[in-house]
Design a protein around this motif. Sequence first.
Motif, short mmCIF file in Angstrom:
data_model
loop_
_atom_site.label_atom_id
_atom_site.label_comp_id
_atom_site.label_asym_id
_atom_site.label_seq_id
_atom_site.Cartn_x
_atom_site.Cartn_y
_atom_site.Cartn_z
N ALA A 164 0.82 -1.21 0.00
CA ALA A 164 0.00 0.00 0.00
C ALA A 164 0.85 1.26 0.00
N ARG A 165 2.05 1.18 0.57
CA ARG A 165 2.92 2.35 0.58
C ARG A 165 3.41 2.71 -0.81
N LEU A 166 3.28 1.79 -1.77
CA LEU A 166 3.66 2.07 -3.15
C LEU A 166 2.52 2.71 -3.94
N ILE A 167 1.34 2.77 -3.34
CA ILE A 167 0.15 3.26 -4.04
C ILE A 167 -0.14 4.68 -3.60
N PRO A 168 -0.08 5.66 -4.50
CA PRO A 168 -0.36 7.04 -4.12
C PRO A 168 -1.86 7.29 -4.02
N PRO A 169 -2.28 8.40 -3.43
CA PRO A 169 -3.70 8.75 -3.45
C PRO A 169 -4.21 8.88 -4.89
N ALA A 170 -5.49 8.59 -5.08
CA ALA A 170 -6.09 8.72 -6.41
C ALA A 170 -6.00 10.16 -6.90
N THR A 171 -5.82 10.30 -8.20
CA THR A 171 -5.68 11.63 -8.80
C THR A 171 -6.91 12.07 -9.57
N ARG A 172 -7.95 11.24 -9.58
CA ARG A 172 -9.18 11.62 -10.28
C ARG A 172 -10.37 10.97 -9.60
N PRO A 173 -11.56 11.53 -9.75
CA PRO A 173 -12.76 10.93 -9.17
C PRO A 173 -13.01 9.55 -9.79
N ASP A 174 -13.59 8.67 -9.01
CA ASP A 174 -13.97 7.34 -9.49
C ASP A 174 -12.77 6.50 -9.94
N ALA A 175 -11.60 6.79 -9.42
CA ALA A 175 -10.43 5.97 -9.74
C ALA A 175 -10.65 4.55 -9.22
N ILE A 176 -10.12 3.58 -9.98
CA ILE A 176 -10.34 2.16 -9.67
C ILE A 176 -9.01 1.48 -9.37
N LEU A 177 -9.00 0.72 -8.29
CA LEU A 177 -7.89 -0.15 -7.93
C LEU A 177 -8.37 -1.59 -8.08
N VAL A 178 -7.73 -2.35 -8.96
CA VAL A 178 -8.05 -3.76 -9.12
C VAL A 178 -7.01 -4.57 -8.36
N ASP A 179 -7.48 -5.34 -7.43
CA ASP A 179 -6.64 -6.11 -6.51
C ASP A 179 -6.69 -7.58 -6.92
N LEU A 180 -5.71 -8.01 -7.71
CA LEU A 180 -5.69 -9.38 -8.21
C LEU A 180 -5.19 -10.33 -7.12
N GLY A 181 -5.89 -11.44 -6.95
CA GLY A 181 -5.54 -12.34 -5.86
C GLY A 181 -5.76 -11.67 -4.52
N CYS A 182 -6.91 -11.01 -4.38
CA CYS A 182 -7.15 -10.15 -3.21
C CYS A 182 -7.31 -10.92 -1.92
N GLY A 183 -7.58 -12.24 -1.99
CA GLY A 183 -7.85 -12.97 -0.77
C GLY A 183 -9.02 -12.36 -0.03
N ALA A 184 -8.89 -12.21 1.26
CA ALA A 184 -9.97 -11.67 2.09
C ALA A 184 -9.91 -10.15 2.19
N GLY A 185 -9.13 -9.51 1.32
CA GLY A 185 -9.12 -8.05 1.28
C GLY A 185 -8.15 -7.39 2.23
N LEU A 186 -7.02 -8.02 2.48
CA LEU A 186 -6.07 -7.49 3.46
C LEU A 186 -5.50 -6.14 3.06
#
Length: 231
Positions: A34-56
């Motif tokens: 998560a520290r590699l992911i910056p805040p979203a720069t536009r409304p409705d930005a999407i993060l796709v979490d592949l192999g998300c497991g239980a959402g950790l």
Amino acid sequence: MRRNDVAQYDALAGEWWRPDGAFAMLHWLAAARARLIPPATRPDAILVDLGCGAGLLAPHVAGKGYRHIGVDLVTSALEQAREHGVRPVRGDATAVPLGDGCADVVSAGELLEHVVDLRGAVAEACRLLRPGGLLVLDTLNATLAARLIAVTIAERIPGAAPRGIHDPNLFVAVRVLRSECARHGVVLGVRGIRPSVSGLVRRLATRRGEVTMVPTWSKAVLYQGRGVKNG
């Protein structure tokens, strides 16, 4: 049960959100990713979490402005991910049921060392990214050191890795991963990552507490990748 059998995740469904349970290290890695992911720069930005497991990953990106979509094959894990604010999508990492260029960020955390078709999984991760989108990942290197530490040793340490969860024959060489990403327009920067020494010593002594993952010069065992898709 054979190594890397997806059925193990149903058997371990109660462990996902136990901080000191079988998946403890996945919590540490999710925080580092998560520290590699910056805040979203536009409304409705999407993060796709592949192999998300239980959402950790969810607690660590909750305030960053993304619509968090989690993709996984394990229904019991997706049900828990939903409870933590993730929109669950059941799907294979090599055939994701989402449109081209839908994602501002694609996360592939502790996933690639579990897929038989590495080339297909990387192609899908890159396909999902819009131009300028960010790919973040972490995985295990295809080295003897990784086999020793992640399998022989870690499977004997509570919270490090459940027995049989990895097939070391699927571990991912840095060179191969960077080459596959480049084929799809993503130049991947890579760095090693490891548990902090003080945190790990405390964890081994008490069998409790979160450990901070820190960058390291060596990519021989665990490594992170971060790259932007060409426009």
